[in-house]
Design an enzyme around this catalytic site. Structure first.
Site, PDB file in Angstrom:
ATOM      1  CG  ASP A  36     -36.486  40.275 -15.935  1.00 29.13           C
ATOM      2  OD1 ASP A  36     -36.529  41.361 -15.618  1.00 29.13           O
ATOM      3  OD2 ASP A  36     -37.374  39.506 -16.545  1.00 29.13           O
TER       4      ASP A  36
HETATM    5  N1  URA Z   1     -38.933  41.946 -20.523  1.00 32.14           N
HETATM    6  C1  URA Z   1     -38.907  41.037 -19.523  1.00 32.14           C
HETATM    7  O1  URA Z   1     -39.636  40.255 -19.305  1.00 32.14           O
HETATM    8  N2  URA Z   1     -37.559  40.746 -19.109  1.00 32.14           N
HETATM    9  C2  URA Z   1     -36.573  41.576 -19.222  1.00 32.14           C
HETATM   10  O2  URA Z   1     -35.325  41.292 -18.937  1.00 32.14           O
HETATM   11  C3  URA Z   1     -36.672  42.289 -20.413  1.00 32.14           C
HETATM   12  C4  URA Z   1     -37.873  42.574 -21.164  1.00 32.14           C
END
Ligand code: URA
Length: 233
Positions: free
Chosen positions: A103
């Site tokens: 993310d």
């Molecule tokens: N799970 C998430 O919620 N965010 C990420 O960036 C990776 C795994």
């Protein structure tokens, strides 16, 4: 340096057997000289190799471990935000892309490569590549909730996740290991046990461990051993 037959096979001129034949027949020039031995050693960077009049454009595979910083998008293009490829210097037009996503506000290990085959294998659900995340969260995790995560928790859209491992570090910090990569998966799994992830950093991806000498935003090439481990995964 690498063998001429290997380089040609990797560049799409046929199987190892087929390129040996092309070499033996005298179709290959290295720096202007006809080379008829398939084990002739060439430099990928410096030698000019011509096959039947066409210059070989050897596409060396690139494997980079990036410690993704907060604020960057795991994509090859974005209209608004900086992308992870902006952090990598000197490899424009080499077809690099991130393997999977973190993310925008997540940090940690992101593999950047131009090896589409390997990426496809690492991301395919059937291969179950483990990813380990370090998380900080608000809320309480008890044994019951850990069991739910371990047995496969159901998240907001009704999807039942695969088994996860939850390794508590302190009341609001843990490692969580999952083998899938659904959108916001860790955050949604934690939400499903009434916890809110406030920080997330990937520390392992399959056999790779985040190099802790890499500051956020820094990267290095994988070692040959790391590449072999990934390919064996
Ligand atoms: N799970 C998430 O919620 N965010 C990420 O960036 C990776 C795994």
């Amino acid at each position: 340096m690498m063998r001429l037959d290997k380089l040609l096979a990797h560049s799409g001129y046929g199987t190892r057997k087929e390129v040996k034949e092309i070499i033996r027949k005298g179709f290959v020039l290295v720096n202007g000289d006809v080379i008829k031995s398939d084990d002739y050693k060439v430099s990928e960077e410096n030698d000019e190799i011509i096959v039947a009049g066409n210059q070989v454009n050897y596409e060396k595979m690139i494997y980079i471990m990036l410690n993704k910083p907060d604020g960057y998008i795991s994509a090859t293009y974005d209209n608004y935000d900086p992308i992870v490829l902006d952090l990598i210097d000197g490899y424009e037009n080499r077809g690099l892309f991130p393997v999977g996503r973190l993310d925008k506000d997540s940090e940690g290990l992101l593999l950047i490569t131009n090896d589409g085959l390997l990426a496809h294998r690492l991301l395919a659900p059937k291969y179950h590549v483990d990813k380990k995340y370090y998380i900080k969260y608000d809320g309480v995790v008890n044994d019951d909730k850990i069991k739910k995560l371990e047995n496969g928790i159901t998240i907001d859209d009704g999807y039942k996740c695969k088994e996860a491992r939850f390794i508590a570090i302190s009341p609001n910090e843990a490692y969580i290991v999952i083998s899938e990569g659904k959108f916001h998966q860790v955050k949604r799994m934690m939400e499903a046990i009434d916890c809110n992830v406030t920080y997330l950093k990937r520390v392992e991806f399959g056999p790779l461990e985040l190099d802790d000498s890499l500051e956020p935003g820094a990267y290095r090439h994988l070692t040959e051993e790391e590449v072999s481990l990934l390919k064996a995964e």
